[in-house]
Enzyme design. Structure first.
Site, PDB file in Angstrom:
ATOM      1  N   SER A 328       0.836  -1.202   0.000  1.00 15.67           N
ATOM      2  CA  SER A 328       0.000   0.000   0.000  1.00 15.67           C
ATOM      3  C   SER A 328       0.864   1.242   0.000  1.00 15.67           C
ATOM      4  O   SER A 328       2.003   1.233   0.482  1.00 15.67           O
ATOM      5  CB  SER A 328      -0.902   0.027   1.239  1.00 15.67           C
ATOM      6  OG  SER A 328      -0.145   0.342   2.401  1.00 15.67           O
ATOM      7  N   ASP A 329       0.338   2.329  -0.539  1.00 12.92           N
ATOM      8  CA  ASP A 329       0.949   3.625  -0.268  1.00 12.92           C
ATOM      9  C   ASP A 329       0.796   3.876   1.222  1.00 12.92           C
ATOM     10  O   ASP A 329      -0.035   3.253   1.896  1.00 12.92           O
ATOM     11  CB  ASP A 329       0.286   4.729  -1.100  1.00 12.92           C
ATOM     12  CG  ASP A 329       1.239   5.890  -1.375  1.00 12.92           C
ATOM     13  OD1 ASP A 329       2.183   6.078  -0.585  1.00 12.92           O
ATOM     14  OD2 ASP A 329       1.028   6.601  -2.370  1.00 12.92           O
ATOM     15  N   TRP A 330       1.592   4.789   1.756  1.00 10.28           N
ATOM     16  CA  TRP A 330       1.656   4.972   3.203  1.00 10.28           C
ATOM     17  C   TRP A 330       0.329   5.532   3.740  1.00 10.28           C
ATOM     18  O   TRP A 330      -0.042   6.662   3.445  1.00 10.28           O
ATOM     19  CB  TRP A 330       2.817   5.904   3.530  1.00 10.28           C
ATOM     20  CG  TRP A 330       4.133   5.205   3.735  1.00 10.28           C
ATOM     21  CD1 TRP A 330       5.003   5.435   4.753  1.00 10.28           C
ATOM     22  CD2 TRP A 330       4.739   4.177   2.937  1.00 10.28           C
ATOM     23  NE1 TRP A 330       6.113   4.598   4.644  1.00 10.28           N
ATOM     24  CE2 TRP A 330       5.965   3.806   3.539  1.00 10.28           C
ATOM     25  CE3 TRP A 330       4.351   3.495   1.795  1.00 10.28           C
ATOM     26  CZ2 TRP A 330       6.808   2.825   3.030  1.00 10.28           C
ATOM     27  CZ3 TRP A 330       5.191   2.510   1.277  1.00 10.28           C
ATOM     28  CH2 TRP A 330       6.390   2.190   1.895  1.00 10.28           C
TER      29      TRP A 330
END
Length: 671
Positions: A328-330
């Site tokens: 995932s993106d952060w």
């Protein structure tokens, strides 16, 4: 016929003998030597088909002979053979991952699926993200995964580490080179700095096709506005990175084409546009062996990208064959069950309140099956095997050191993190990348290269010798802001670069406005636009350019005016008419000064072509429903914005062609 020539049964000792045999046969077009059985196989026409899949460890060497070699076909065959080899390596990696999974407990597997971001010793060791996979039964040889930005250089995030890594030109500058070889050199240098710093997962490259020219991260795209360009350039980048044992993480999957309200907005996209425009660069990256992909913040057709089964399973795995892990993106994970079931493998950046910490309990409760956990962990391990991280291709990351005395600190630096990774060789590559991506927009009367002997030269504009700007939230004048930004004090400005190179001018001075160049023979205007992660630009204009050029021309009708335009993406060019020459540089990084000096004096030739179209002043590309999107009245921006990609495949120059609306400078332009 078109297949093998009559079989030759004698054994060969080496590939050279086999090649010589082919050269001596008038019908032979290709020789393939097998090191496995010492067999020499001759073909009338080039082929990549070797019959049954070779046994593990078998290698081949081929040579093409004959007078009329079909070079495009040979490249096609080479690419096909390399793709087949990548798939064979993935199969081996998956088999090894499955074997290791049988030795791991449920808790061991879950450790592989989320980052750690707490106090020491469960901090993230200064990396953007860390999976301390050694917790998952360290005796099995599982290495930590130290994830770091970015594709444009190693971002150390800390002021005290400035100058330890190189601030390379942005990926859009690299795209402007249209040169896979230049991309390879650039990626090798970036990868070398990652190895030195101890990071074995590179969060990049960014390969989104630029749909909205004002998007805040347009400077980060290796694709520009064209999927074929992105597909051609991502392959060497990925191969160079993974060859060093680093997992390349292409991003952002999918339809992350604007920054404003990116975490909550929805992109409404049709299947044809997905397959023809937005997915091809990712497919090329996976064919090259990319081990990871990052899912985006935004929603796609109403569902968050990191819990969107259609994106993560149907399109990503079933249709284009991705075999690595999805990270995932952060902060882009919203629900553990939905994301795990949809196809997310790793949540970042982790912490006590992250979603995937819950996976052990959810699995024991039956809310997430252990088969799903196995599949997720298997993807992570397979990517590590495919990158050679179990086989010594990447040095063992060091996470075991004595922390500082202040226990309140959240992160501690690994020993390698303090090491200086930048070098003269890397700076030379960065400088050449600026030259390769520099686009010459205008050169009236052969103004460039500039004859400097005896000339009075004045640089005009604050950015000729200014690196930072207090109005910027992130980044600097020559490098866009955000996670891909590399902080450094090694920037050589255009003024300093020209002073270092030009020794025969009557004078070389600088001023912030046109009056400084009143008596000059040549005025070099430095103008810069800026953009950064998290926000889109509001307008296309290049700040100060038109005003400075207009004032200079009003002051003198004969003075030579050269414009250096530093840009993060598309700009309008209303300032160009009264200039004699113009060079466009896409966020060139720390070696901007020496590169500019080479280009102006003719010691180097600008090699760039526009990877994006430059719009005319009155271009109206989108309706408000298309970009930035629609919100309930009376709002212009809102966190529930819906952007309708109803233009379909008419992205970039395709829109100009279909609508009969010429751009000011089209995709691919460059003198």
């Amino acid at each position: 016929g078109h297949g093998p020539l009559p079989q030759i049964k004698e054994e060969m000792q080496d590939a050279k003998q086999c090649t010589e045999l082919c050269k001596g046969n008038s019908k032979c077009g290709q020789a393939i030597f097998s090191f496995g059985n010492k067999g020499c196989y001759l073909f009338e026409k080039a082929t990549s088909k070797l019959g049954e899949q070779p046994s593990q460890g078998t290698t081949f060497q081929g040579a093409f002979c004959g007078a009329a070699i079909d070079e495009p076909r040979l490249w096609s065959l080479r690419n096909a053979a390399e793709r087949e080899q990548v798939q064979r390596e993935w199969t081996k990696a998956e088999d090894r991952a499955k074997a290791l999974l049988t030795k791991l407990s449920l808790e061991d597997k879950v450790v592989l699926l989320h980052g750690q971001n707490e106090k020491y010793p469960n901090d993230r060791r200064a990396f953007a993200g860390l999976i301390n996979a050694s917790k998952a039964g360290g005796h099995h040889g599982i290495r930590p995964l130290g994830m770091n930005d970015g594709p444009q250089g190693f971002n150390h995030y800390q002021d005290k580490l400035a100058n330890t890594t190189t601030q390379f030109p942005c990926l859009l500058a690299l795209a402007a080179s249209f040169d896979p070889g230049a991309v390879w050199q650039y990626a090798v240098a970036v990868a070398d700095e990652f190895v030195t710093k101890g990071s074995n997962v590179l969060l990049g490259p960014d390969i989104e096709v630029t749909r909205a020219p004002l998007t805040g991260r347009s400077f980060e795209s290796l694709s520009g506005e064209d999927p074929f360009l992105g597909s051609s350039l991502v392959e060497p980048y990925v191969k160079a990175v993974q060859a060093r044992g680093i997992i390349a993480t292409v991003k952002h999957w999918l339809d992350n084409n604007q920054e404003i309200y990116r975490q909550t907005m929805t992109s409404v996209v049709g299947e044809r546009a997905q397959h023809e425009i937005y997915m091809p660069p990712f497919k090329a990256a996976f064919d090259a062996g990319a081990g990871a992909v990052m899912c985006a913040y935004n929603k796609v057709n109403g569902r968050h990208a990191c819990e969107n089964k259609h994106l993560l399973k149907t399109l990503l795995r079933e249709e284009i064959g991705f075999r690595g892990f999805v990270v995932s993106d952060w902060g882009a994970t919203h629900d553990a069950v939905r994301s795990a079931e949809a196809g997310l493998d790793i949540e970042m950046q982790g912490g006590v309140d992250d979603e995937f910490h819950k996976l052990s309990k959810l699995a024991k409760a039956g809310d997430v099956s252990e088969e799903t956990i196995d599949e997720m962990a298997g993807h992570v391990l397979a990517a590590m095997y495919a990158a050679g991280q179990f086989d010594g291709r990447f040095p063992t990351p060091r996470l075991d050191w004595t922390p500082p005395t202040d226990p309140s600190q959240m992160t501690y630096l690994p020993p390698s993190y303090n090491v200086k990774a930048s070098s003269d060789a890397h700076r030379a590559i960065a400088q050449q990348a600026v030259v390769n991506g520099a686009v010459l927009l205008k050169n009236k009367g052969g103004t460039l290269p500039l004859a400097t002997a005896g000339k009075k030269i004045t640089l005009v504009g604050k950015y000729c010798d200014q690196v930072t700007d207090k109005s910027y939230g992130q980044g600097d004048v020559f490098s866009g802001g955000g996670s891909g930004y590399v902080k450094t004090q090694m920037v050589v400005t255009p003024l300093q670069g020209l002073k270092d190179r030009i020794q025969d001018a009557a004078s070389l001075t600088m001023g912030v406005d046109a009056s400084a160049a009143k008596d000059a023979d040549v005025a070099v205007v430095c103008a810069a636009a800026h953009s950064e992660e998290g926000w889109d630009r509001k307008k296309y204009e290049l700040p100060e350019a038109a005003e400075l050029v207009r004032a200079l021309r009003k002051q003198s009708g004969t003075q030579q005016i050269i414009v250096l335009a530093v840009v993060p993406g598309a700009v309008t060019t209303e300032w160009l008419a009264e200039a004699d020459a113009a060079l466009l540089l896409f966020m060139p990084g720390e070696r901007v000064g020496p590169a500019v000096a080479e280009l102006i004096t003719g010691d180097a030739s600008p090699g760039g072509r526009l990877p994006i179209s430059l719009p005319s002043i009155d271009e109206k590309r989108f309706t408000s429903k298309q970009y930035p999107g629609e919100c309930p009245p009376p709002h212009y921006w809102c966190d529930k914005m819906v952007a309708n990609f109803s233009e379909g495949v008419l992205v970039g120059y395709r829109w100009n062609d279909a609508k009969g609306v010429p751009s000011a400078f089209p995709f691919g332009f460059g003198l």
